[in-house]
Design a protein around this motif. Structure first.
Motif, PDB file in Angstrom:
ATOM      1  N   GLU A   1       2.500   0.338   3.758  1.00  0.00           N
ATOM      2  CA  GLU A   1       2.488  -1.007   4.321  1.00  0.00           C
ATOM      3  C   GLU A   1       3.154  -1.986   3.368  1.00  0.00           C
ATOM      4  N   TYR A   2       4.091  -2.735   3.927  1.00  0.00           N
ATOM      5  CA  TYR A   2       4.789  -3.790   3.203  1.00  0.00           C
ATOM      6  C   TYR A   2       4.661  -5.013   4.105  1.00  0.00           C
ATOM      7  N   PRO A   3       3.684  -5.909   3.830  1.00  0.00           N
ATOM      8  CA  PRO A   3       3.384  -7.019   4.747  1.00  0.00           C
ATOM      9  C   PRO A   3       4.624  -7.807   5.168  1.00  0.00           C
TER      10      PRO A   3
ATOM     11  N   ARG B   1       3.844   4.226  10.584  1.00  0.00           N
ATOM     12  CA  ARG B   1       2.967   4.795  11.603  1.00  0.00           C
ATOM     13  C   ARG B   1       3.125   6.313  11.566  1.00  0.00           C
TER      14      ARG B   1
ATOM     15  N   THR C   1       0.864  -1.183   0.000  1.00  0.00           N
ATOM     16  CA  THR C   1       0.000   0.000   0.000  1.00  0.00           C
ATOM     17  C   THR C   1       0.895   1.226   0.000  1.00  0.00           C
TER      18      THR C   1
ATOM     19  N   CYS D   1       5.230  -1.410   8.556  1.00  0.00           N
ATOM     20  CA  CYS D   1       4.008  -0.641   8.402  1.00  0.00           C
ATOM     21  C   CYS D   1       4.316   0.752   8.934  1.00  0.00           C
TER      22      CYS D   1
END
Length: 91
Positions: free
Chosen positions: A82-84, A90, A73, A88
């Motif tokens: 976001e990189y699973p 913040r 994302t 992520c």
């Protein structure tokens, strides 16, 4: 985990769609220079990004490099939110 970095080896092709006018399923390929932080070893890698969806939390892309695939994302500026299983962002 060793540090690393990527450098894009290809300028954006003006014939390709601008960042803000994507169509679902649209693919873009880039050649990146991967630099392994501990040894400074360099490798040319092909990466592919497929636009999946525009959501309130950001744009979703399928990312593929060699035999690795995930969904990332990104924000409106193209920075990864976001990189699973990696990170992520913040606020």
């Amino acid at each position: 985990m060793p540090s690393c970095g990527y450098i894009c080896l290809k300028e954006r092709d003006p014939a390709q769609a601008p960042r803000n006018s994507r169509q679902t399923g649209q693919k873009r390929k880039f050649y990146m220079l991967y630099i392994e932080g501990m040894t400074l070893e360099m490798k040319k890698l092909k990466q592919e990004y497929t636009f999946l969806d525009e959501l309130p939390e950001g744009r979703k892309f399928r990312y593929k490099c060699r035999d690795y695939t995930t969904t990332i994302t990104v924000d409106s500026g193209g920075l990864v939110l976001e990189y699973p299983d990696v990170f992520c962002r913040r606020y």
